[in-house]
Design a protein around this motif. Structure first.
Motif, PDB file in Angstrom:
ATOM      1  N   PHE B  59       6.644  31.081 -26.021  1.00  0.00           N
ATOM      2  CA  PHE B  59       5.734  31.362 -24.911  1.00  0.00           C
ATOM      3  C   PHE B  59       6.111  30.586 -23.646  1.00  0.00           C
ATOM      4  O   PHE B  59       5.308  30.424 -22.752  1.00  0.00           O
ATOM      5  N   THR B  60       7.337  30.051 -23.605  1.00  0.00           N
ATOM      6  CA  THR B  60       7.772  29.309 -22.410  1.00  0.00           C
ATOM      7  C   THR B  60       9.038  29.938 -21.837  1.00  0.00           C
ATOM      8  O   THR B  60       9.634  30.834 -22.431  1.00  0.00           O
ATOM      9  N   ASP B  61       9.444  29.430 -20.671  1.00  0.00           N
ATOM     10  CA  ASP B  61      10.679  29.936 -20.060  1.00  0.00           C
ATOM     11  C   ASP B  61      11.807  28.909 -20.212  1.00  0.00           C
ATOM     12  O   ASP B  61      12.648  28.767 -19.337  1.00  0.00           O
ATOM     13  N   MET B  62      11.818  28.202 -21.314  1.00  0.00           N
ATOM     14  CA  MET B  62      12.815  27.147 -21.502  1.00  0.00           C
ATOM     15  C   MET B  62      14.239  27.685 -21.363  1.00  0.00           C
ATOM     16  O   MET B  62      14.569  28.759 -21.835  1.00  0.00           O
ATOM     17  N   GLN B  63      15.077  26.885 -20.659  1.00  0.00           N
ATOM     18  CA  GLN B  63      16.473  27.258 -20.512  1.00  0.00           C
ATOM     19  C   GLN B  63      17.338  26.105 -20.982  1.00  0.00           C
ATOM     20  O   GLN B  63      16.888  24.977 -21.073  1.00  0.00           O
ATOM     21  N   LEU B  64      18.603  26.415 -21.307  1.00  0.00           N
ATOM     22  CA  LEU B  64      19.504  25.367 -21.784  1.00  0.00           C
ATOM     23  C   LEU B  64      19.735  24.338 -20.696  1.00  0.00           C
ATOM     24  O   LEU B  64      19.762  23.149 -20.947  1.00  0.00           O
ATOM     25  N   THR B  65      19.915  24.794 -19.462  1.00  0.00           N
ATOM     26  CA  THR B  65      20.186  23.877 -18.361  1.00  0.00           C
ATOM     27  C   THR B  65      18.880  23.587 -17.637  1.00  0.00           C
ATOM     28  O   THR B  65      18.074  24.474 -17.395  1.00  0.00           O
ATOM     29  N   GLY B  66      18.683  22.304 -17.299  1.00  0.00           N
ATOM     30  CA  GLY B  66      17.483  21.926 -16.553  1.00  0.00           C
ATOM     31  C   GLY B  66      16.211  22.132 -17.346  1.00  0.00           C
ATOM     32  O   GLY B  66      15.305  22.835 -16.926  1.00  0.00           O
ATOM     33  N   THR B 266      23.100  43.225 -33.594  1.00  0.00           N
ATOM     34  CA  THR B 266      21.830  43.216 -34.330  1.00  0.00           C
ATOM     35  C   THR B 266      20.978  42.052 -33.819  1.00  0.00           C
ATOM     36  O   THR B 266      21.448  41.222 -33.044  1.00  0.00           O
ATOM     37  N   LEU B 267      19.733  41.986 -34.263  1.00  0.00           N
ATOM     38  CA  LEU B 267      18.819  40.963 -33.729  1.00  0.00           C
ATOM     39  C   LEU B 267      19.362  39.531 -33.805  1.00  0.00           C
ATOM     40  O   LEU B 267      19.275  38.806 -32.814  1.00  0.00           O
ATOM     41  N   PRO B 268      19.913  39.086 -34.943  1.00  0.00           N
ATOM     42  CA  PRO B 268      20.425  37.706 -34.951  1.00  0.00           C
ATOM     43  C   PRO B 268      21.499  37.479 -33.891  1.00  0.00           C
ATOM     44  O   PRO B 268      21.519  36.426 -33.235  1.00  0.00           O
ATOM     45  N   ILE B 269      22.397  38.446 -33.688  1.00  0.00           N
ATOM     46  CA  ILE B 269      23.463  38.281 -32.702  1.00  0.00           C
ATOM     47  C   ILE B 269      22.871  38.301 -31.294  1.00  0.00           C
ATOM     48  O   ILE B 269      23.219  37.484 -30.435  1.00  0.00           O
ATOM     49  N   PHE B 270      21.953  39.233 -31.051  1.00  0.00           N
ATOM     50  CA  PHE B 270      21.295  39.335 -29.753  1.00  0.00           C
ATOM     51  C   PHE B 270      20.578  38.029 -29.428  1.00  0.00           C
ATOM     52  O   PHE B 270      20.689  37.490 -28.318  1.00  0.00           O
ATOM     53  N   MET B 271      19.872  37.511 -30.416  1.00  0.00           N
ATOM     54  CA  MET B 271      19.147  36.250 -30.267  1.00  0.00           C
ATOM     55  C   MET B 271      20.108  35.119 -29.889  1.00  0.00           C
ATOM     56  O   MET B 271      19.862  34.369 -28.943  1.00  0.00           O
ATOM     57  N   ALA B 275      20.160  33.111 -26.251  1.00  0.00           N
ATOM     58  CA  ALA B 275      19.859  31.683 -26.240  1.00  0.00           C
ATOM     59  C   ALA B 275      21.043  30.860 -25.757  1.00  0.00           C
ATOM     60  O   ALA B 275      20.871  29.929 -24.971  1.00  0.00           O
ATOM     61  N   PHE B 276      22.260  31.198 -26.212  1.00  0.00           N
ATOM     62  CA  PHE B 276      23.383  30.308 -25.938  1.00  0.00           C
ATOM     63  C   PHE B 276      24.331  30.818 -24.879  1.00  0.00           C
ATOM     64  O   PHE B 276      24.882  30.039 -24.116  1.00  0.00           O
ATOM     65  N   GLN B 277      24.559  32.134 -24.806  1.00  0.00           N
ATOM     66  CA  GLN B 277      25.463  32.605 -23.767  1.00  0.00           C
ATOM     67  C   GLN B 277      24.728  32.819 -22.451  1.00  0.00           C
ATOM     68  O   GLN B 277      25.263  32.558 -21.387  1.00  0.00           O
ATOM     69  N   ASN B 278      23.467  33.265 -22.527  1.00  0.00           N
ATOM     70  CA  ASN B 278      22.691  33.412 -21.292  1.00  0.00           C
ATOM     71  C   ASN B 278      21.766  32.226 -21.050  1.00  0.00           C
ATOM     72  O   ASN B 278      20.970  32.258 -20.122  1.00  0.00           O
TER      73      ASN B 278
END
Lengths: 300, 311
Positions: B59-66, B266-271, B275-278
């Protein structure tokens, strides 16, 4: 943790499979013709199924391996090339530390947890067992992103001990479930004698119950280790430093780095990486003797 | 952590035993339950913890950076997902993958093999099960590599098709989802085969023989007698292979990395990619939560079928 992951059924079935009886011997003439058709179908299927495995073995001994299935001019150069500390031994050692440690923690914890669950009545027992069973079904893949964020926050990313503990925790529900079922098979009568002599729960567990269920403990141990050894996603996400990566990730990096050109070496490395689990599986199959076994051990 | 907790539990247990004065019942009950503690701690910290985190981060907009700028965004991630054609694509592909490779593929093939093997001669039976099981025992990255090689344009599959004078394809580009489905079948069928072999061994022979005496054909005996008897094994097996296939990542990632384009995402790959590439941890977590809920539903059905024994 894909296919070798949660198998309560197969394990439970293993015990029953021993009671198999020979197929009906009536109406031999008709069944014999049917049987040879079935044999041919299964043989053809097996050969087709075997093609990728045969390709790997042939490529590993081929100096000029390609994706073509070809008979090599035999060479062991591929194996000699990858059998170095950096390519093979170091990742295998990392795998051994991660999976061995994870297996040890998982097995010890599941023995401890299984004992009260198997022996004592409590209001919490059933809810706990349901939770354990429920957790065996959860897709661990989906947990990896929150685990990653959590590990980043508490600075545990790239930590081998933390990864080991996570591997142990992810294997724990199935470990407890399987261990409890094996422990249920040890008769309680034997414990009562020891208790009269003044032994406490832990003494009874280590001296009486465990020695009687070694086969079960070995099954859980081997099974846990096999599934961890093959696990790619967990170390891929949680570990970063190349020196810490186990063979499952390094074989993947090997695939990417060599851009699929060193097929011979890749195949050789894949074989070396697979050998430990194949050997352990053979031990497991012999132990169980039943439904788990490689065909020959299936009594029929 | 766990080992120290374990020894603590052992010591407490020892004291409880040596102490001859009877303890209050609640305390005795607590002491007896103590050995469960290390497992509870591990499960709480490493499984329940992340799942709780998952529910929060979704429920958040957490990102890897910042990560300092993480805000609560309510259902935004979910409304975004359901409006995202890539998500819909991932759901469709996951359905195809699970139904195609597990429900139809592994399940049917496993049953067929188990039925045929019952009637085959012993060496053939041994060979077949050894071959099928070895594909199952291999680590998933190795299986992915072998399947990549098998489906590659110059690979074994096209060589076989050429030999049979059948049309060839560049499988990993034209029909990648079919390729990964077959790969998952190749790898996972052993499990269903083992479950069904054991189940068939339990079918009472008198029942099958009685049907045979009454003139039922082999097909009728299978359909009307054997399958209804092993109904529970079929359901349990379906549930388990669905759960396993739902979370397959390494096999697909090694073969195609979700590509070409997003044809095997598939969903695991999309996930993983979100999360990690975007770097969209929040969005990736929302997808993970969807996956967890689907898995949890299957898991509940599975438990209801298995039923923990009374006690």
């Amino acid at each position: 943790m894909a296919a070798t992951d949660s198998v309560p059924v197969a394990a439970a079935a293993a015990g029953r499979a021993r009671t198999r009886v020979p197929a009906a011997r009536t109406r031999r003439g008709r069944t014999r013709a049917g049987r040879s058709v079935i044999n041919v179908v299964l043989l053809l299927f097996s050969v087709l199924y075997l093609v990728p495995l045969v390709w790997m073995v042939l490529a590993s001994f081929n100096a000029h391996a390609s994706f073509k299935l070809s008979v090599p001019s035999p060479t062991t150069a591929n194996f000699r090339h990858v059998l170095t500390y950096d390519t093979t031994f170091h990742p295998m050692l990392n795998g051994l530390l991660l999976c061995g440690g994870g297996t040890l923690v998982c097995v010890v914890c599941s023995i401890l947890a299984a004992y009260p669950l198997s022996r004592f009545r409590s209001r919490l027992r059933r809810p706990f067992l349901y939770t354990v069973l429920f957790s065996t079904g959860l897709p661990i893949t989906a947990v990896m992103i929150p685990v990653y964020s959590m590990f980043v926050q508490v600075d545990l990313i790239d930590s081998m001990p933390a990864t080991t503990l996570f591997l142990a925790a992810s294997a724990l529900p199935f470990g407890i479930w399987l261990m409890k079922n094996f422990m249920d098979g040890v008769p309680v009568v034997l414990e009562e004698a020891a208790r009269i002599d003044g032994a406490n729960s832990m003494q009874v567990l280590w001296r009486i119950v465990l020695p009687l269920m070694w086969p079960g403990v070995i099954v859980v141990t081997i099974f846990t280790f096999i599934s961890m050894w093959g696990n790619f996603f967990v170390p891929f996400i949680l570990l970063l430093t190349p020196e810490k990566l186990p063979a499952s990730v390094s074989v993947f990096n090997f695939l990417s780095a060599h851009d699929y050109t060193q097929y011979g070496q890749l195949s050789a490395f894949s074989i070396l990486y697979s050998i430990p689990v194949v050997m352990l599986y053979l031990v497991l199959a012999r132990r169980l003797g039943g439904g788990f076994a490689l065909g020959g051990a299936l009594k029929g | 952590m766990s080992s120290s907790a374990a020894t603590a539990a052992g010591r407490k247990g020892a004291r409880g035993g040596a102490d001859r004065t009877p303890l209050p019942t609640w305390l005795a009950g607590l002491l007896r339950g103590l050995p469960v503690l290390p497992s509870v701690v591990l499960l709480a910290v490493f499984l329940a913890g992340p799942i709780g985190y998952c529910v929060y981060y979704a429920f958040t907009d957490m990102q890897l950076t910042g990560s300092s700028g993480t805000h609560f965004t309510g259902l935004h991630n979910f409304s975004r997902a359901f409006g995202d054609p890539d998500f819909t694509n991932a759901v469709e592909l996951t359905l195809m993958f699970v139904v195609g490779s597990a429900v139809v593929g592994q399940n049917t093939l496993g049953l067929a093999l188990a039925v045929l093997m019952e009637k085959a001669s012993k060496p053939v039976r041994s060979l077949t099960s050894a071959v099928v099981i070895s594909a199952w025992v291999l680590p998933e990255v190795v299986a992915g590599y072998l399947m990549y090689a098998f489906f590659y344009q110059q690979g074994s599959l096209n060589a076989i098709l050429r030999f049979l004078h059948l049309p060839q394809q560049n499988w990993l580009y034209t029909l990648p989802i079919l390729a990964v489905c077959i790969a998952n079948m190749w790898r996972g069928t052993a499990f269903s085969m083992l479950v069904y072999s054991a189940a068939l061994g339990d079918v009472p022979r008198e029942l099958v023989e009685a049907a045979e005496v009454d003139g039922a054909s082999a097909w009728q005996r299978l359909w009307r007698v054997t399958l209804p008897v092993i109904r529970r094994s079929i359901l349990t097996n379906l549930m388990l292979i669905t759960l396993q296939t739902l979370s397959v990542f390494g096999l697909i990632y090694t073969m195609t990395r979700g590509g070409p384009g997003n044809k095997t995402e598939t969903l695991p790959i999309f996930m993983y990619q979100q999360a990690f590439q975007n770097s969209l941890i929040g969005y990736g977590t929302a997808i993970a939560l969807v996956l967890l809920v689907v898995g949890a539903l299957f898991s509940v059905v599975y438990i209801r079928m298995l039923k923990v024994e009374e006690g």
